[in-house]
Design a protein around this motif. Structure first.
Motif, short mmCIF file in Angstrom:
data_model
loop_
_atom_site.label_atom_id
_atom_site.label_comp_id
_atom_site.label_asym_id
_atom_site.label_seq_id
_atom_site.Cartn_x
_atom_site.Cartn_y
_atom_site.Cartn_z
N VAL A 19 0.86 -1.18 0.00
CA VAL A 19 0.00 0.00 0.00
C VAL A 19 0.90 1.23 0.00
CG1 VAL A 19 -1.83 1.26 1.21
CG2 VAL A 19 -1.74 -1.23 1.37
N TRP A 20 0.59 2.21 -0.86
CA TRP A 20 1.31 3.48 -0.85
C TRP A 20 0.39 4.60 -1.28
CZ3 TRP A 20 1.84 -0.25 -4.51
CH2 TRP A 20 1.81 0.11 -5.85
N VAL A 21 0.80 5.84 -1.00
CA VAL A 21 -0.08 6.99 -1.18
C VAL A 21 0.61 8.09 -1.98
CG1 VAL A 21 -1.29 6.53 0.99
CG2 VAL A 21 0.62 8.11 1.00
N PRO A 22 -0.20 8.96 -2.64
CA PRO A 22 0.38 10.15 -3.28
C PRO A 22 0.87 11.12 -2.21
CG PRO A 22 -1.84 9.73 -4.09
CD PRO A 22 -1.62 8.83 -2.93
N ASP A 60 -6.94 8.15 -3.03
CA ASP A 60 -5.82 8.61 -2.21
C ASP A 60 -4.82 7.52 -1.83
OD1 ASP A 60 -7.46 7.25 -0.46
OD2 ASP A 60 -7.24 8.70 1.15
N HIS A 61 -4.92 6.32 -2.39
CA HIS A 61 -3.93 5.30 -2.12
C HIS A 61 -4.05 4.14 -3.12
CE1 HIS A 61 -7.37 3.78 0.20
NE2 HIS A 61 -6.84 2.59 0.12
N VAL A 62 -3.01 3.33 -3.15
CA VAL A 62 -2.96 2.17 -4.06
C VAL A 62 -2.78 0.92 -3.22
CG1 VAL A 62 -1.68 1.05 -5.93
CG2 VAL A 62 -1.90 3.53 -5.90
N HIS A 63 -3.59 -0.10 -3.50
CA HIS A 63 -3.44 -1.44 -2.91
C HIS A 63 -2.96 -2.37 -4.02
CE1 HIS A 63 -5.24 -1.52 1.12
NE2 HIS A 63 -6.02 -0.53 0.68
N LEU A 64 -1.92 -3.13 -3.75
CA LEU A 64 -1.40 -4.07 -4.73
C LEU A 64 -1.10 -5.38 -4.03
CD1 LEU A 64 -0.21 -4.78 -7.54
CD2 LEU A 64 1.94 -3.78 -6.75
N LEU A 65 -1.63 -6.46 -4.57
CA LEU A 65 -1.30 -7.80 -4.11
C LEU A 65 -0.50 -8.43 -5.26
CD1 LEU A 65 -1.74 -9.84 -1.82
CD2 LEU A 65 -3.77 -10.62 -3.04
N HIS A 105 7.95 15.48 -6.89
CA HIS A 105 7.54 14.26 -6.18
C HIS A 105 6.07 14.00 -6.41
CE1 HIS A 105 11.38 14.40 -4.14
NE2 HIS A 105 11.16 15.67 -3.89
N PHE A 106 5.76 12.76 -6.74
CA PHE A 106 4.36 12.37 -6.92
C PHE A 106 3.87 11.53 -5.75
CE2 PHE A 106 1.05 9.56 -8.65
CZ PHE A 106 0.15 10.51 -9.09
N TRP A 107 4.71 10.61 -5.29
CA TRP A 107 4.35 9.72 -4.20
C TRP A 107 4.93 10.21 -2.88
CZ3 TRP A 107 0.69 6.72 -5.77
CH2 TRP A 107 0.67 6.21 -7.06
N ALA A 108 4.25 9.90 -1.79
CA ALA A 108 4.79 10.17 -0.46
C ALA A 108 5.95 9.22 -0.20
CB ALA A 108 3.70 9.98 0.60
#
Length: 137
Positions: A19-22, A60-65, A105-108
């Motif tokens: 999981v990561w966020v902008p 506001d965030h990405v989930h990746l499995l 910067h795009f991602w936190a």
């Protein structure tokens, strides 16, 4: 079919929930930006030999499995995904760079990673249906 994958000298099953966020957790991952992020994630994951099991992009965030081969470290995998998607998104959507708080910067900074063991199906469903669950709240 076995759940294990094969390399020349190893069999493996390395599945991760990421999981990561902008930056500033801005709610910008929608429409064409979301589509571009998804294309980038899929393309760069494939280049690294990773298999996407489930992908869900929220505003506001990405989930990746993903199943990531053991020859690729998670920090390398995330560095490639976040770095390359940031470059492509900021080049395609130049208006994002014009904000004084955005910069290059795009991602936190950082990300969340969890290994997936026996509860893989439960986590896959969580990633897939997380957006619907958030809307119910």
């Amino acid at each position: 079919m076995s759940r294990f994958r094969r390399l020349s000298h190893a069999i493996w099953h390395c599945q991760y929930h990421l999981v990561w966020v902008p930056k500033y957790r801005y709610r910008i991952l929608s429409g064409p930006i979301s589509h571009e992020v998804e294309l980038c994630i899929r393309a760069f994951s494939e280049r690294l030999g990773a298999e996407i099991v489930e992908l869900n992009i929220q505003p506001d965030h990405v989930h990746l499995l993903a199943m990531v081969p053991p020859k690729v470290s998670i920090s390398e995998f995330m560095g490639t995904l976040k770095g390359r998607t940031a470059i492509r998104v900021l080049n395609k959507f130049r208006h994002l760079k014009q904000k004084p708080y955005w910069g290059n910067h795009f991602w936190a900074r950082g990300y969340c990673v969890d290994t997936v063991g026996l509860d893989a199906e439960k986590i896959r469903k969580y990633v897939k249906y997380q957006e619907a669950q958030e809307k119910r709240k």
